[in-house]
Design a protein around this motif. Structure first.
Motif, PDB file in Angstrom:
ATOM      1  N   LEU A 347      11.751  -5.127 -10.752  1.00  0.00           N
ATOM      2  CA  LEU A 347      11.944  -4.218  -9.627  1.00  0.00           C
ATOM      3  C   LEU A 347      13.239  -3.423  -9.795  1.00  0.00           C
ATOM      4  N   VAL A 348      14.253  -4.054 -10.359  1.00  0.00           N
ATOM      5  CA  VAL A 348      15.491  -3.329 -10.668  1.00  0.00           C
ATOM      6  C   VAL A 348      15.194  -2.203 -11.659  1.00  0.00           C
ATOM      7  N   ASP A 349      14.399  -2.506 -12.687  1.00  0.00           N
ATOM      8  CA  ASP A 349      14.031  -1.476 -13.671  1.00  0.00           C
ATOM      9  C   ASP A 349      13.246  -0.353 -13.014  1.00  0.00           C
ATOM     10  N   TYR A 350      12.349  -0.709 -12.103  1.00  0.00           N
ATOM     11  CA  TYR A 350      11.554   0.302 -11.401  1.00  0.00           C
ATOM     12  C   TYR A 350      12.465   1.238 -10.605  1.00  0.00           C
ATOM     13  N   TYR A 351      13.432   0.664  -9.892  1.00  0.00           N
ATOM     14  CA  TYR A 351      14.339   1.495  -9.096  1.00  0.00           C
ATOM     15  C   TYR A 351      15.211   2.377  -9.988  1.00  0.00           C
ATOM     16  N   ARG A 352      15.603   1.873 -11.131  1.00  0.00           N
ATOM     17  CA  ARG A 352      16.418   2.687 -12.033  1.00  0.00           C
ATOM     18  C   ARG A 352      15.643   3.908 -12.530  1.00  0.00           C
ATOM     19  N   GLN A 353      14.333   3.769 -12.640  1.00  0.00           N
ATOM     20  CA  GLN A 353      13.498   4.898 -13.067  1.00  0.00           C
ATOM     21  C   GLN A 353      13.345   5.928 -11.956  1.00  0.00           C
ATOM     22  N   GLU A 408      -9.490   0.177  15.203  1.00  0.00           N
ATOM     23  CA  GLU A 408      -8.992   1.450  15.732  1.00  0.00           C
ATOM     24  C   GLU A 408      -7.921   1.221  16.791  1.00  0.00           C
ATOM     25  N   GLN A 409      -8.089   0.191  17.608  1.00  0.00           N
ATOM     26  CA  GLN A 409      -7.060  -0.133  18.597  1.00  0.00           C
ATOM     27  C   GLN A 409      -5.750  -0.534  17.930  1.00  0.00           C
ATOM     28  N   GLN A 410      -5.862  -1.289  16.841  1.00  0.00           N
ATOM     29  CA  GLN A 410      -4.654  -1.683  16.113  1.00  0.00           C
ATOM     30  C   GLN A 410      -3.960  -0.463  15.508  1.00  0.00           C
ATOM     31  N   LEU A 411      -4.741   0.455  14.971  1.00  0.00           N
ATOM     32  CA  LEU A 411      -4.164   1.636  14.316  1.00  0.00           C
ATOM     33  C   LEU A 411      -3.656   2.664  15.311  1.00  0.00           C
ATOM     34  N   ASP A 412      -4.110   2.572  16.566  1.00  0.00           N
ATOM     35  CA  ASP A 412      -3.580   3.477  17.592  1.00  0.00           C
ATOM     36  C   ASP A 412      -2.065   3.366  17.709  1.00  0.00           C
ATOM     37  N   ARG A 413      -1.523   2.193  17.398  1.00  0.00           N
ATOM     38  CA  ARG A 413      -0.081   1.985  17.529  1.00  0.00           C
ATOM     39  C   ARG A 413       0.697   2.782  16.488  1.00  0.00           C
ATOM     40  N   PHE A 414      -0.010   3.265  15.457  1.00  0.00           N
ATOM     41  CA  PHE A 414       0.666   4.027  14.407  1.00  0.00           C
ATOM     42  C   PHE A 414       0.436   5.532  14.551  1.00  0.00           C
ATOM     43  N   LEU A 415      -0.091   5.941  15.696  1.00  0.00           N
ATOM     44  CA  LEU A 415      -0.257   7.367  15.952  1.00  0.00           C
ATOM     45  C   LEU A 415       1.056   8.011  16.391  1.00  0.00           C
ATOM     46  N   ARG A 416       2.021   7.200  16.776  1.00  0.00           N
ATOM     47  CA  ARG A 416       3.337   7.737  17.121  1.00  0.00           C
ATOM     48  C   ARG A 416       3.875   8.511  15.915  1.00  0.00           C
ATOM     49  N   PRO A 417       4.544   9.614  16.138  1.00  0.00           N
ATOM     50  CA  PRO A 417       5.059  10.405  15.000  1.00  0.00           C
ATOM     51  C   PRO A 417       6.083   9.643  14.160  1.00  0.00           C
ATOM     52  N   GLU A 418       6.739   8.620  14.757  1.00  0.00           N
ATOM     53  CA  GLU A 418       7.752   7.869  14.011  1.00  0.00           C
ATOM     54  C   GLU A 418       7.148   6.853  13.044  1.00  0.00           C
ATOM     55  N   ALA A 419       5.860   6.504  13.227  1.00  0.00           N
ATOM     56  CA  ALA A 419       5.243   5.475  12.393  1.00  0.00           C
ATOM     57  C   ALA A 419       5.192   5.925  10.931  1.00  0.00           C
ATOM     58  N   ARG A 420       5.316   4.963  10.024  1.00  0.00           N
ATOM     59  CA  ARG A 420       5.381   5.274   8.593  1.00  0.00           C
ATOM     60  C   ARG A 420       4.066   4.999   7.870  1.00  0.00           C
ATOM     61  N   LEU A 421       2.979   4.807   8.630  1.00  0.00           N
ATOM     62  CA  LEU A 421       1.703   4.509   7.989  1.00  0.00           C
ATOM     63  C   LEU A 421       1.255   5.664   7.098  1.00  0.00           C
ATOM     64  N   ARG A 422       1.458   6.886   7.555  1.00  0.00           N
ATOM     65  CA  ARG A 422       1.092   8.037   6.720  1.00  0.00           C
ATOM     66  C   ARG A 422       1.950   8.082   5.458  1.00  0.00           C
ATOM     67  N   ASP A 423       3.236   7.792   5.621  1.00  0.00           N
ATOM     68  CA  ASP A 423       4.160   7.881   4.486  1.00  0.00           C
ATOM     69  C   ASP A 423       3.793   6.912   3.371  1.00  0.00           C
ATOM     70  N   ILE A 424       3.457   5.675   3.739  1.00  0.00           N
ATOM     71  CA  ILE A 424       3.225   4.669   2.696  1.00  0.00           C
ATOM     72  C   ILE A 424       1.926   4.895   1.935  1.00  0.00           C
ATOM     73  N   GLN A 425       1.117   5.855   2.359  1.00  0.00           N
ATOM     74  CA  GLN A 425      -0.101   6.177   1.618  1.00  0.00           C
ATOM     75  C   GLN A 425       0.213   6.913   0.321  1.00  0.00           C
ATOM     76  N   SER A 426       1.418   7.457   0.231  1.00  0.00           N
ATOM     77  CA  SER A 426       1.794   8.275  -0.934  1.00  0.00           C
ATOM     78  C   SER A 426       2.814   7.538  -1.801  1.00  0.00           C
ATOM     79  N   PRO A 427       2.641   7.551  -3.122  1.00  0.00           N
ATOM     80  CA  PRO A 427       3.645   6.958  -4.004  1.00  0.00           C
ATOM     81  C   PRO A 427       4.940   7.757  -4.024  1.00  0.00           C
ATOM     82  N   ASP A 428       4.897   8.992  -3.502  1.00  0.00           N
ATOM     83  CA  ASP A 428       6.087   9.841  -3.495  1.00  0.00           C
ATOM     84  C   ASP A 428       7.027   9.502  -2.349  1.00  0.00           C
ATOM     85  N   TYR A 429       6.630   8.602  -1.472  1.00  0.00           N
ATOM     86  CA  TYR A 429       7.511   8.190  -0.378  1.00  0.00           C
ATOM     87  C   TYR A 429       8.547   7.227  -0.959  1.00  0.00           C
ATOM     88  N   ARG A 430       9.686   7.808  -1.336  1.00  0.00           N
ATOM     89  CA  ARG A 430      10.775   7.021  -1.931  1.00  0.00           C
ATOM     90  C   ARG A 430      12.087   7.502  -1.350  1.00  0.00           C
TER      91      ARG A 430
END
Length: 430
Positions: A347-353, A408-430
């Motif tokens: 993981l250290v090597d991954y972060y260095r990259q 769907e009820q569980q995922l409703d909690r991630f509809l807030r704009p602050e939720a990071r569920l959308r972000d973690i779908q992308s490998p570019d979220y670093r």
């Protein structure tokens, strides 16, 4: 998408429809990629080692430090608790989850001895803050304590308000101060103040017993990954789901040891269990809710900087803006600092990259931790669906619809704009 759902149900119309379908197929909210697997397993290992200190010290404070009015050395855990066998590790475990040592992890002991500086007396390590940040563990405990009544989960928090609990606490308080007439006098004048402290100590015990389970779970996942036996994010999630059910009935209790005698403030016989009285309240209060760092938000009602209802708090890691501290969600920066000491080499090597430099590594592991906790939350959601709804391969359309409504009820909690569920779908979220 699950084949059965394709033929029995129309596609979901939820904003996170793709993730709904993924959950229906028994997958995680986190995309199943080798990169994501490497990140989450590495961070589970880095989390487990400080957690090995957290759970031991939480129990030490709840059981031995207890009501010490000047607990200056509460983080100076005794050898007895460092050697305390984890009930889920080693050959003699109640349930062998991790194949390693039942006593404190070797990497933890090495860090406690040398820190990130050099070997020196424990007090100097403490004053230089070259140590495990128990303040993080206490912040988690306080989140559970503060949100406990509002969540109304299990029966643990409600029991703290019973006459039986008050009587048990009263016996322990008087035993602890039996040779201190001044403190006994103060207790007589302000009994509720002391009772509130004991209630908080009961949450120390609750969280300690919860983390005693999670520590070997994460360590075993790391070992399986190193051995090539855990190869997908789904396997990692399923391991957590199976672990949840395997230890669900583990007793949650609070004992205090005073003068060589055990005082059962919350006896095991009350039947409080790991899943309902520790794990679910922990996920709700720490992953989702928590509270803002002091100074980042005003609790003044007129300022309206925090929600009026506790259930609307959204400051946990699932909402955290890891980059600018003080955003909507609050990153666990003390934990991030602790994990930095125990990152596996890959993981250290991954972060260095992928980092902008060594100074960026703390931020990157915070993002990784966020991904990993979405996977843990997926395991909780799948476990709850198993317990309250229907099997994923059920062919009854009505049952499948109930499963979908649950997701769907569980995922409703991630509809807030602050939720990071959308972000973690992308490998570019670093």
């Amino acid at each position: 998408m699950n084949t059965i759902n394709q033929t029995k149900l129309p596609p979901s119309n939820h904003p996170f429809a793709e993730i709904v379908h993924r959950l229906e197929a028994g997958q995680s909210m986190l995309p199943d990629t080798p990169e994501n697997l490497k990140q989450i397993i590495g961070i589970y290992k880095a989390y487990a080692i400080p957690m090995d200190f957290y759970w031991r010290d939480l129990l030490y404070i709840a059981e031995k430090v207890f009501l010490n009015p000047f607990p200056f050395f509460k983080y100076f855990i005794s050898k007895e608790y460092l050697d305390l066998p984890n009930h889920y590790a080693g050959e003699n475990a109640d349930l062998p989850v991790w194949r390693g040592k039942a006593s404190a992890h070797p990497e933890l002991l090495e860090f406690m001895n040398k820190g990130k500086t050099t070997k020196m007396p424990k007090l100097f390590h403490h004053l230089l803050h070259d140590r495990i940040n128990m303040e993080f563990a206490e912040a988690c405990m306080r989140a559970m304590f503060w949100h406990g009544k509002d969540m109304n989960m299990g029966g643990f928090d409600a029991y703290l308000d019973t006459e039986e609990y008050r009587n048990n606490a009263d016996i322990a308080i008087k035993a602890y101060f039996k040779s201190n007439p001044v403190m006994l006098g103060i207790y007589k004048l302000f009994p509720d103040m002391f009772l509130e402290q004991v209630k908080q100590l009961s949450y120390y015990s609750n969280l300690g017993l919860f983390w005693e389970v999670m520590c070997p779970v994460f360590l075993e996942m790391s070992d399986l990954y190193d051995e090539g036996k855990m190869t997908t994010v789904k396997e990692a999630m399923d391991f957590l789901v199976n672990g949840i059910f395997a230890v669900a009935s583990r007793p949650i209790y609070h004992h205090a040891y005073i003068g060589g005698k055990c005082y059962e403030i919350i006896p095991k016989s009350k039947g409080f269990n790991w899943l309902n009285d520790a794990a679910l309240p922990y996920v709700e209060s720490v992953f989702y809710r928590t509270s803002p760092f002091r100074g980042t938000k005003s609790y003044n009602a007129q300022a309206r900087q925090v929600p009026q209802d506790q259930k609307d708090f959204h400051y946990g890691i699932l909402y955290a803006d890891v980059f600018p501290v003080g955003g909507a969600g609050i990153p666990p920066t003390l934990l991030m600092d602790d994990m930095l000491h125990f990152l596996p080499p890959y993981l250290v090597d991954y972060y260095r990259q992928h980092c902008r430099g060594e100074e960026d590594m703390l931020i990157q592991l915070g993002v990784t931790f966020q991904r990993s906790m979405y996977n843990v939350t997926s395991a909780v959601i799948q476990a709850l669906r198993t317990a309250t709804c229907h099997p994923l391969d059920d062919e009854n359309p009505e049952h499948l619809l109930k499963n979908r409504q649950f997701y769907e009820q569980q995922l409703d909690r991630f509809l807030r704009p602050e939720a990071r569920l959308r972000d973690i779908q992308s490998p570019d979220y670093r």
